[in-house]
Design an enzyme around this catalytic site. Structure first.
Site, PDB file in Angstrom:
ATOM      1  N   TRP A   1      -3.345  15.857  10.986  1.00 36.17           N
ATOM      2  CA  TRP A   1      -3.617  17.078  10.232  1.00 36.17           C
ATOM      3  C   TRP A   1      -5.106  17.415  10.231  1.00 36.17           C
ATOM      4  CZ3 TRP A   1      -2.140  21.489   9.647  1.00 36.17           C
ATOM      5  CH2 TRP A   1      -2.261  22.283   8.506  1.00 36.17           C
TER       6      TRP A   1
ATOM      7  N   ARG B   1     -13.050   7.287  12.194  1.00 37.12           N
ATOM      8  CA  ARG B   1     -13.480   5.890  12.210  1.00 37.12           C
ATOM      9  C   ARG B   1     -13.149   5.191  13.530  1.00 37.12           C
ATOM     10  NH1 ARG B   1     -11.568   4.453   6.034  1.00 37.12           N
ATOM     11  NH2 ARG B   1     -13.527   4.967   5.000  1.00 37.12           N
TER      12      ARG B   1
ATOM     13  N   LYS C   1      -2.308  15.363   0.757  1.00 39.32           N
ATOM     14  CA  LYS C   1      -1.171  15.605  -0.130  1.00 39.32           C
ATOM     15  C   LYS C   1      -0.735  14.288  -0.758  1.00 39.32           C
ATOM     16  CE  LYS C   1       0.443  19.450   2.760  1.00 39.32           C
ATOM     17  NZ  LYS C   1       1.505  19.965   3.646  1.00 39.32           N
TER      18      LYS C   1
ATOM     19  N   LYS D   1       6.777  17.008  -3.040  1.00 35.69           N
ATOM     20  CA  LYS D   1       7.747  17.287  -1.976  1.00 35.69           C
ATOM     21  C   LYS D   1       7.939  16.082  -1.067  1.00 35.69           C
ATOM     22  CE  LYS D   1       4.626  17.839   1.497  1.00 35.69           C
ATOM     23  NZ  LYS D   1       4.661  17.304   2.882  1.00 35.69           N
TER      24      LYS D   1
ATOM     25  N   SER E   1       8.660  15.361  10.174  1.00 29.86           N
ATOM     26  CA  SER E   1       8.255  14.903   8.841  1.00 29.86           C
ATOM     27  C   SER E   1       8.244  13.380   8.772  1.00 29.86           C
ATOM     28  CB  SER E   1       9.210  15.460   7.782  1.00 29.86           C
ATOM     29  OG  SER E   1       9.062  14.772   6.560  1.00 29.86           O
ATOM     30  N   ARG E   2       7.079  12.804   8.499  1.00 31.13           N
ATOM     31  CA  ARG E   2       6.973  11.353   8.394  1.00 31.13           C
ATOM     32  C   ARG E   2       7.771  10.823   7.205  1.00 31.13           C
ATOM     33  NH1 ARG E   2       0.550  11.346   8.773  1.00 31.13           N
ATOM     34  NH2 ARG E   2       0.845  13.581   8.840  1.00 31.13           N
TER      35      ARG E   2
ATOM     36  N   GLU F   1       2.684   9.682   3.027  1.00 27.87           N
ATOM     37  CA  GLU F   1       2.141   9.697   1.663  1.00 27.87           C
ATOM     38  C   GLU F   1       3.210   9.493   0.596  1.00 27.87           C
ATOM     39  OE1 GLU F   1      -0.923   9.694   0.759  1.00 27.87           O
ATOM     40  OE2 GLU F   1      -2.188  10.913   2.053  1.00 27.87           O
TER      41      GLU F   1
END
EC number: 1.1.1.94
Length: 330
Positions: A11, A31, A105, A190, A253-254, A280
């Site tokens: 993202w 990094r 998020k 969500k 979608s992870r 997340e």
């Protein structure tokens, strides 16, 4: 305008690519030296967006000082649970009154703080001007130039209007609103519901169950948001309903993938370790559950997902409990 983008995941890279394509002076802080080399030499993020061409003006660096030097906007796209540490380490390099935009998020598990609250905590005395950008937006589709709509939350309406222009292109439409808390909470909650939707699909519960989860999940999002000071109407927009539908149904979608893999019988630790990217919702489930307990808000889907993820409960048992709860008006 010079923009420092913190975080070279999918993202962060997508937003940096988008802004570089508009002619903004963008520096992507990463990094991983291999990602820096890939972006600068091959115009590709080999770890997170392999095979997608990035704008040739985009430059990446491992040097935070180089990325932040002269920056007008700090765009933070580091994982939510790492945000506080990153802000604390970079504070000496930040100027007073700097615009800080979050595209992360989640909710911090330790302090139950949103990213905006962490910015207030860690940058106190620097008077940061804060905004958050969120909505239904898979990174790969943004880089590919597919039409996308998001919302930018900023308490300062004038600044929000300015940032709305900065983040808009012919394929990336940015709306604005003043409900920062609502935009942040929609983007966080969500992810919890998306894990539930993936789990439901993986167990073969069908389309009816998925639609029910999305709808009742939206109700949970709104109840918690209003209890925490957000506007209920915000959750009917892009950062609420829009992102919820995408994350619960899209195979990119992870968090949905976490649910699907749980349904296959994989252990949570193995799933997280094998994904290569942050989902997340795993940590956010814990934070949202704790917030609901603190505020006295009934979130049955979230409670069920907490029991599955953190207490080891059988998903089928939790579905049975959800379906046999006391009947009530909608």
């Amino acid at each position: 305008m010079k923009i420092a983008v913190l975080g070279g995941g999918s993202w962060g890279t997508a937003l940096a690519h988008l802004l570089a394509g508009k002619g903004e002076d963008v520096r992507l802080w990463v990094r991983d030296p291999a990602v820096v080399e890939g972006v600068n030499r091959d115009h590709e993020n080999p770890r997170y967006l392999k095979g997608l061409h990035l704008h040739e003006a985009l430059r990446a660096t491992c040097d935070a000082g180089e990325a932040l030097e002269g920056a007008d906007i700090l765009l933070s796209v580091v994982p939510c649970q790492q945000t506080r540490t990153v802000l604390r380490s970079l504070r000496p390099r930040l100027k007073t009154g700097m615009v800080v935009v979050s595209a992360s998020k989640g909710i911090e598990t330790d302090g139950l703080r949103t990213v905006g609250e962490m910015v207030e905590d860690e940058l106190a005395g620097l008077a940061p001007r804060y905004a958050v950008i969120s909505g239904p937006s898979f990174a790969a589709e943004v880089v590919a130039g597919m039409p996308t709509a998001v919302v930018l939350g900023c308490a300062d309406r004038d600044l929000g209007g300015t940032l709305r222009e900065v983040f808009s292109t012919p394929t990336f439409r940015t709306y604005s609103c003043t409900d920062v808390r609502g935009v942040e909470l929609g983007g966080a909650v969500k992810n919890v519901i998306a894990i539930a939707a993936g789990l439901s699909d993986g167990l073969g519960f069908g389309s009816n169950a998925r639609a029910g989860l999305i709808t009742r999940g939206l109700a949970e999002m709104g109840r918690l948001g209003v209890a925490l000071g957000a506007r209920g109407s915000t959750f009917m927009g892009l950062s609420g309903l829009g992102d919820l539908v995408l994350t619960c149904t899209g195979d990119l979608s992870r968090n949905r993938q976490v649910g699907l893999r749980l349904a296959e019988g994989q252990g949570l630790d193995a799933i997280v370790a094998g994904m290569g990217m942050v989902a997340e919702g795993v940590k956010t489930t814990e934070a949202v559950y704790e917030l609901a307990q603190r505020e006295g808000v009934d979130l049955p889907i979230t409670q069920a997902m907490y029991a599955v993820l953190h207490d080891g409960r059988d998903p089928r048992d939790m579905v049975q409990e959800l379906m046999t709860r006391e009947l009530r008006e909608e």
